[in-house]
Design an enzyme around this catalytic site. Structure first.
Site, PDB file in Angstrom:
ATOM      1  N   SER A 233       0.830  -1.189   0.000  1.00  0.00           N
ATOM      2  CA  SER A 233       0.000   0.000   0.000  1.00  0.00           C
ATOM      3  C   SER A 233       0.877   1.257   0.000  1.00  0.00           C
ATOM      4  CB  SER A 233      -0.960  -0.047   1.198  1.00  0.00           C
ATOM      5  OG  SER A 233      -1.991   0.879   1.067  1.00  0.00           O
ATOM      6  N   ASP A 458      -8.384  -3.679  -7.018  1.00  0.00           N
ATOM      7  CA  ASP A 458      -8.057  -3.109  -5.711  1.00  0.00           C
ATOM      8  C   ASP A 458      -8.781  -1.778  -5.528  1.00  0.00           C
ATOM      9  OD1 ASP A 458      -6.762  -1.846  -3.502  1.00  0.00           O
ATOM     10  OD2 ASP A 458      -4.928  -2.961  -3.891  1.00  0.00           O
ATOM     11  N   HIS A 487      -6.732  -6.044  -1.054  1.00  0.00           N
ATOM     12  CA  HIS A 487      -5.620  -5.118  -0.849  1.00  0.00           C
ATOM     13  C   HIS A 487      -4.551  -5.844  -0.038  1.00  0.00           C
ATOM     14  CE1 HIS A 487      -3.870  -1.148  -0.712  1.00  0.00           C
ATOM     15  NE2 HIS A 487      -3.800  -1.158   0.601  1.00  0.00           N
TER      16      HIS A 487
END
Length: 553
Positions: A233, A458, A487
């Site tokens: 991320s 995502d 994710h």
């Protein structure tokens, strides 16, 4: 550049200081607090100090929740890299040694879970808990986590009293009137003021570039000539910035669920893109819930599920559930479904139980626990770091008309997250500290191949970000999990991905071409009979682990 012209060029200073071995102190007669160099030289000075000092590894403090044989330590870094002998802060790190032989060891693998504001300190627990996905990598690598600057145990910052931060119910983020918008803007301005008041000394230095510099100093403190890095991320943006600033220091780098690194996207536009992607994945989840109506009894079409959602929001707005759960708290809980496939069943089951009369299940899931002072402090700290980094990394629009126009337009087609996301980020429009220019992410052939992993659908980090990063990092390879939307892909069981991650970490080899993998096994709804039984939701162990919780919010 060197700010004191009498000291000569940055290159001359670097060579002279390095060659003379005088990196541990400023020149004779210089004021250590104001002695200034370029940030590039500053990080070399700090790294040399860290390499010489090493890390004094000890058993972790009992209240950190890290069991033996995990060890903890600290690495000192400058608050301001242009003043490397000025104020220092300490970065908390932890590690567990490789499980293989001395001959098998390839160094340390350093992890960042995202955020900004996420702690990586639980990463070594993938070894102590015997996570099978990481068993091969653990033979070759020490697993190292750290709290980035401002996070957790690394000079933590704060913007508001934690108990006030979690207090519920909060106002509905979707405004009904101009008065609602003014009230939300006032709250955001008060939050920005709180950041300045409580943590103003740190704010100008809370940038991704500085965290990347800290990462290089940690590398040196570990005694590693080059960095092995796994970023998820926001950790992908940190990795991209590190690869740009220190391409020659990268050995292996995996980035998973990628933030779009374009300067034009960081951070205002990236959050608008996120609103669109969240709606896409929310729609995916609604379709799945409808397909499994025999289990959940919420609605047998996506339209009926959406209607039930709107009914739930309206009811919670008129009369907060359990006195604590309004629309804002509902969004906080339900957005777990677009984030992670592992949340599809628990969220649907909790909603189903509520519709069947179990109000407490939803309150327990969505309302804050005011008695959890440590957890509330961690939540407040994470939000403070998220805000500080995103607001400081880049210059944000200051015109309310632009914010209002953009979010009003998006809300019409993508209503699930748009206004909630807008108010979370609006402190950046009225930020009380310096805002920088983002790093132009990109590296050439001096960078070894970087492995990029991304789910096609995502919600938190839209797919275009992975393609953009690949364009900017020469020789990188992209693995796409087709049709999937979770994710944090490397934490999921999918041999097509897991085997390539292992091969890359163990050998450095990537495929000759980009790879598309079929999706991992999807969520399975409980059997209709079981769904009627109270407590049919999966055990907590089925939910994402702490280091995998929502990162780019």
């Amino acid at each position: 550049m060197i700010r004191n012209a009498a000291l000569g060029s940055a290159a001359t200073l670097t060579a002279g200081v390095l060659g003379a071995g005088l990196l541990l102190a400023p020149p004779a007669g210089a004021d250590s607090r104001s002695y200034a160099v370029s940030e590039a030289v500053g990080v070399q000075i700090a790294a040399a100090r860290a390499e010489r000092a090493g890390i004094d590894w000890k058993d972790c403090p009992a209240d950190w929740g890290l069991e033996k044989p995990i060890q903890c330590g600290w690495v000192k870094v400058p608050l301001d890299y242009s003043k490397p002998f000025g104020r220092q802060i300490e970065i908390a790190v932890d590690r567990i040694g490789n499980t293989g032989t001395t001959e098998e060891r390839q160094g340390a693998l350093v992890y960042n879970p995202g955020g900004p504001g996420g702690s990586g300190m639980r990463f070594p627990r993938r070894v102590t808990t015997k996570n099978p996905l990481w068993a091969n990598a653990a033979k070759a690598y020490d697993f190292v986590g750290f709290d980035p600057r401002g996070v957790g145990h690394s000079a933590p910052i704060s913007c508001i009293d934690p108990q006030e931060f979690v207090k519920a119910p909060k106002a509905d983020p979707v405004p009904d009137s101009e008065a609602d918008k003014r009230a939300q803007r006032k709250l955001a301005a008060e939050y920005a003021d709180g950041c300045k008041e409580r943590s103003g000394w740190m704010l100008p230095h809370m940038t991704t570039a500085n965290t990347a510099r800290d990462l290089d100093v940690v590398r040196a403190g570990l005694g590693e000539r080059k960095l092995n890095f796994l970023g998820v991320s926001y950790g992908t943006y940190l990795g991209g910035v590190y690869a740009t600033l220190f391409p020659g220091h990268v050995r292996r780098m995996i980035v998973d669920s990628v933030v779009n690194p374009s300067k034009e996207k960081i951070w205002y536009e990236a959050n608008l893109d996120q609103d669109v992607a969240f709606q896409m994945r929310w729609d995916d989840w609604k379709a799945w819930v409808a397909q499994n109506d025999a289990s959940f009894h919420i609605g047998d079409t996506p339209e009926k599920v959406e209607a039930k959602w709107r009914e739930l929001r309206a009811a919670a707005k008129a009369n907060p559930i359990g006195g604590k759960v309004g629309p804002a708290e509902l969004i906080g809980f339900f957005q777990g479904a677009p984030y992670y496939d592992s949340s599809w069943v628990p969220v649907a089951q909790t909603w189903s139980d509520y519709l069947a009369g179990d109000t407490q299940a939803l309150v327990d899931a969505a309302a804050p626990d005011m008695s959890d002072t440590a957890g509330n402090a961690a939540s407040e700290n994470g939000n403070a770091v998220y805000t500080a980094v995103e607001c400081t990394d880049a210059k944000w629009p200051t015109s309310w008309k632009k914010w209002d126009r953009d979010n009003t337009r998006l809300h019409q087609e993508y209503p699930f997250l748009t206004w909630s996301n807008a108010w979370m980020n609006y402190p950046c429009a009225v930020w009380k500290s310096k805002q920088h220019t983002p790093v132009e992410v990109g590296a050439g052939r001096e960078l070894p191949p970087v492995l990029i992993v991304q789910a096609e659908r995502d919600a938190a980090t839209p797919y275009e970000g992975a393609k953009e990063l690949q364009r900017r990092l020469a020789g990188s390879r992209l693995i796409t999990e087709e049709g999937a939307g979770s994710h944090g892909v490397t934490g999921l069981k999918n041999p097509c991905i897991n085997d390539r991650v292992d091969r890359y970490l163990l050998t450095g080899k990537v495929d000759a071409y980009d790879v598309t993998c079929a999706p991992h096994a999807g969520p399975v709804a409980p059997a209709p009979a079981a769904a009627k039984a109270k407590g049919a939701a999966p055990a907590p162990s089925a939910l994402p682990q702490l280091e995998e919780l929502p990162a780019v919010r």
